[in-house]
Scaffold this active site. Structure first.
Site, short mmCIF file in Angstrom:
data_model
loop_
_atom_site.label_atom_id
_atom_site.label_comp_id
_atom_site.label_asym_id
_atom_site.label_seq_id
_atom_site.Cartn_x
_atom_site.Cartn_y
_atom_site.Cartn_z
N CYS A 213 0.82 -1.22 0.00
CA CYS A 213 0.00 0.00 0.00
C CYS A 213 0.85 1.27 0.00
O CYS A 213 0.30 2.37 -0.06
CB CYS A 213 -0.94 -0.01 1.19
SG CYS A 213 -2.06 -1.44 1.17
N HIS A 348 -1.79 8.26 6.00
CA HIS A 348 -2.17 6.96 5.42
C HIS A 348 -3.60 6.66 5.83
O HIS A 348 -4.41 6.25 5.00
CB HIS A 348 -1.20 5.89 5.89
CG HIS A 348 -1.32 4.59 5.16
ND1 HIS A 348 -1.21 4.50 3.80
CD2 HIS A 348 -1.56 3.33 5.62
CE1 HIS A 348 -1.37 3.23 3.43
NE2 HIS A 348 -1.58 2.50 4.51
N HIS A 388 -9.59 2.63 0.25
CA HIS A 388 -8.14 2.39 0.24
C HIS A 388 -7.76 1.79 -1.11
O HIS A 388 -7.98 0.61 -1.37
CB HIS A 388 -7.80 1.43 1.39
CG HIS A 388 -6.33 1.22 1.60
ND1 HIS A 388 -5.37 1.69 0.74
CD2 HIS A 388 -5.65 0.60 2.60
CE1 HIS A 388 -4.18 1.36 1.17
NE2 HIS A 388 -4.33 0.70 2.32
#
Length: 667
Positions: A213, A348, A388
């Site tokens: 990620c 994040h 996400h």
């Protein structure tokens, strides 16, 4: 801080951007989503590769099922393979990420001033370095086809006849894409970058990096190193992730990080996990001096990048604060920037309680070393809007931050009205911003932002951004509303202009092409509109309005002079002077003029001018400014009643009303 640190020879300019994210087919639509706080997280669409009724179960322990049924999904995009010289029969064997990657790379280059076949792309060494995770969508169906021996044995053991057995196997295989000559390159992640370099004829490095990620920021880090070392002149970089299938949902479900309420609420008291998204986001980077010499439009400047690994931890996928702190400290040391000057952190921020807590504690540790001022830095995450997007998550974050710096606006984070009480955010330098607000200039330093991304395996990245031009020089027009302007001295000529506008829109079926055509033609009408004409007609067209209906209503409006909600018609010459009636005390309200000040440079300058003029009147400090009374702290810091009471004080209300009135006059 010395001048050498401020004008770092390693500064990198962001000169172009392109993207496709949920409910955003391009950069303008993405800014519209950010500016207006649009929630793009939705139920699993019916046209995806998997269905809720097949795989959803509220019990997270049920094998081969997921307990999350919402996410962020890419909008439909019309892709013309012939535009890039790709045979149409190759499309089925080519991963979506490769096709959309090509489309977004072309968007970003166009945005930077380099359309297809521009000579600079051949003259200069242009690299393509992208964040792409190892799993691509075609791997699963192509691999699944190879299970036919297992199906065959199961059917044989069940006593199914040979004839029926072959029929069943053929029916199963028909649901999967077939192997062909182009399947192998079509499923490879590295070919996302390779296809861009191949089709756009670029000669620099083409490669992809996988940091889970954090892949996007890892790619940007590599691209910046190539620019600094002189190995390339222009870099196309960012992240690509077009995979939101059931396989990816199973991966995240069985690690327990998906939201049980199917929503991402970063840093919120209601946070219970993340939701998955898709996205493609790319930046065009240059060395700052090269960009300035070429007179490029510069969105923002990359001042420093921090990287680290967590080292040994309790689990390979568990975040670790000490590793993140190393990346944060390295980024600000490299940039030569004090963290106390950062006013926006795009975290994040996945919405998992454990992950958000670790990240926030790391940020707090870094920022509290240099700042004793509470609630001066907005912290948030675009994942609250689009989910996400995994390998593209960092790209979504850095594009958001760059647009915020360029447009002088702090966008909201959704679903986080009340912070997680365990974080004690209100007692730190941070605050959760839940509404869009103008980003006013500070006298001591430029506007600055930090962007974080972290990946499984302990990969940590943080990038420090700074505005290039402290002055806002253009309106932040996100394209969701167009003003169509017609004027003429005769009714017949006015009707002809409306008819011609409508005719040019006929036979356009693609929604994106239609909106682009409307935008361009609206611009053309505004260029030739004249307030001195006898007849004047304006149409306010919103993105989802029926343009044909509006044009037909406009024709009727001329005949009947009947008012329409989005159509404004006036006839006759207007002589005399324009007068203004300014409001008095008692007309003030919190967030007044917010959209105008956020959108128009003239309005922002008026408020900044007022800020300097009324300083002695309200005994300002750097943290207690006129703007903070007009655009107050979020409700979790200051209740609506308290903020309204403060604005009602005479020494605040009068200069505030005057400032907003001046802003309106200046537009």
């Amino acid at each position: 801080m010395n001048k050498e640190n401020i004008e770092n020879r390693n500064d990198i300019a962001i000169v172009g951007m392109g993207c496709i994210f949920p409910k955003s087919r391009n950069l303008k639509e993405y800014w519209n989503l950010l500016f207006n706080g649009i929630d793009a997280v939705e139920n699993i669409p019916e046209d995806t590769h998997w269905k809720i009724e097949d795989y959803f179960d509220e019990d997270p322990a049920r094998p081969d099922h997921t307990y999350c049924k919402r996410g962020g999904f890419l909008p439909n995009i019309n892709f013309d393979p012939l535009k890039y010289g790709i045979p149409p029969n190759n499309i089925e064997a080519t991963d979506t990420s490769q096709l959309l990657g090509l489309e977004v790379a072309q968007m970003a280059l166009e945005d930077a001033g380099y359309p297809l076949n521009h000579p600079v792309l051949e003259e200069k060494k242009v690299n393509v370095i992208l964040g792409v995770t190892g799993t691509q969508e075609l791997v699963i169906p192509l691999g699944a086809r190879l299970g036919h021996p297992i199906w065959k044995r199961a059917l044989e053991d069940s006593g199914i006849s040979d004839e029926k057995k072959e029929e069943v196997i053929e029916r199963i295989q028909a649901d999967y894409v077939q192997w062909q000559e182009n399947s192998f390159p079509g499923l490879l992640g590295n070919v996302v970058a390779g296809r861009i370099a191949n089709r756009l004829n670029l000669s620099g490095t083409n490669t992809v990096v996988d940091a889970a990620c954090a892949s996007s920021l890892s790619a940007i880090h590599t691209a910046v190193m190539e620019l600094v070392s002189g190995k390339c002149d222009i870099s196309i970089t960012g992240g690509v992730d077009a995979l939101n299938d059931i396989f990816m949902h199973m991966c995240f479900s069985k690690t327990g990080v998906l939201s049980h309420t199917s929503d991402a609420k970063p840093f919120s008291k209601d946070a219970d996990g993340t939701v998955l998204g898709e996205g493609v986001g790319m930046l065009v980077l240059k060395r700052l001096k090269d960009a300035e010499n070429d007179q490029d439009r510069i969105y923002a400047v990359i001042k420093g990048i921090g990287t680290s690994s967590d080292g040994r931890t309790s689990a390979i996928y568990a975040p670790e604060a000490k590793g993140q702190i190393k990346a944060l400290n390295e980024a600000y040391n490299e940039a030569g920037i004090d963290p106390s000057t950062i006013e926006l952190v795009e975290a994040h921020g996945t919405g998992t309680r454990v992950g958000d807590k670790v990240e926030f504690n790391a940020l707090k540790s870094c920022f509290e070393k240099s700042s004793l001022t509470k609630n001066q830095t907005a912290i948030g995450s675009v994942k609250s809007m689009i989910g996400h997007s995994k390998a593209a998550a960092g790209a979504a974050g850095i594009i958001k931050a760059a647009l915020s710096l360029h447009n002088k606006i702090i966008p909201p984070t959704l679903k986080a009205l009340e912070p997680d009480p365990e974080l004690n955010i209100n007692d730190t330098p941070f605050y959760l911003n839940s509404t869009t607000k103008p980003w006013m200039a500070k006298s001591m330093h430029p506007r600055r932002a930090g962007v974080s991304a972290f990946g499984f395996g302990g990969s940590n990245f943080h990038i420090v951004l700074e505005e290039h031009n402290p002055a806002k020089d253009k309106a932040s027009w996100e394209g969701s509303i167009q003003i169509i302007a017609f004027s003429s001295d005769t009714k017949d000529e006015l009707l002809e202009k409306i008819n011609l506008f409508k005719k040019d829109l006929n036979n356009i079926d693609d929604p994106q092409e239609l909106q682009q055509t409307i935008a361009w033609k609206s611009y053309e009408t505004r260029q030739i509109f004249s307030s001195t004409h006898n007849l004047r007609l304006l149409i306010v067209h919103k993105q989802n309005d029926d343009i044909n209906k509006s044009l037909n209503n406009a024709r009727k409006n001329i005949d009947s002079d009947k008012a329409q909600t989005n159509i404004y018609f006036s006839s006759g010459k207007q002589d005399g002077k324009l007068g203004f009636l300014f409001p008095g005390q008692g007309s003030q309200y919190t967030d007044m003029g917010k959209d105008l000040v956020s959108t128009f440079p003239e309005a922002l300058r008026a408020l900044e001018q007022a800020e300097k003029s009324v300083a002695p009147t309200i005994k300002q400090s750097e943290h207690n400014l006129l703007q903070n009374y007009i655009f107050p702290a979020p409700p979790h810091l200051l209740s609506k009643t308290e903020s309204e009471d403060q604005l009602r004080n005479t020494d605040i209300a009068q200069p505030a009303i005057g400032a907003i009135s001046l802003a309106m006059v200046n537009i």
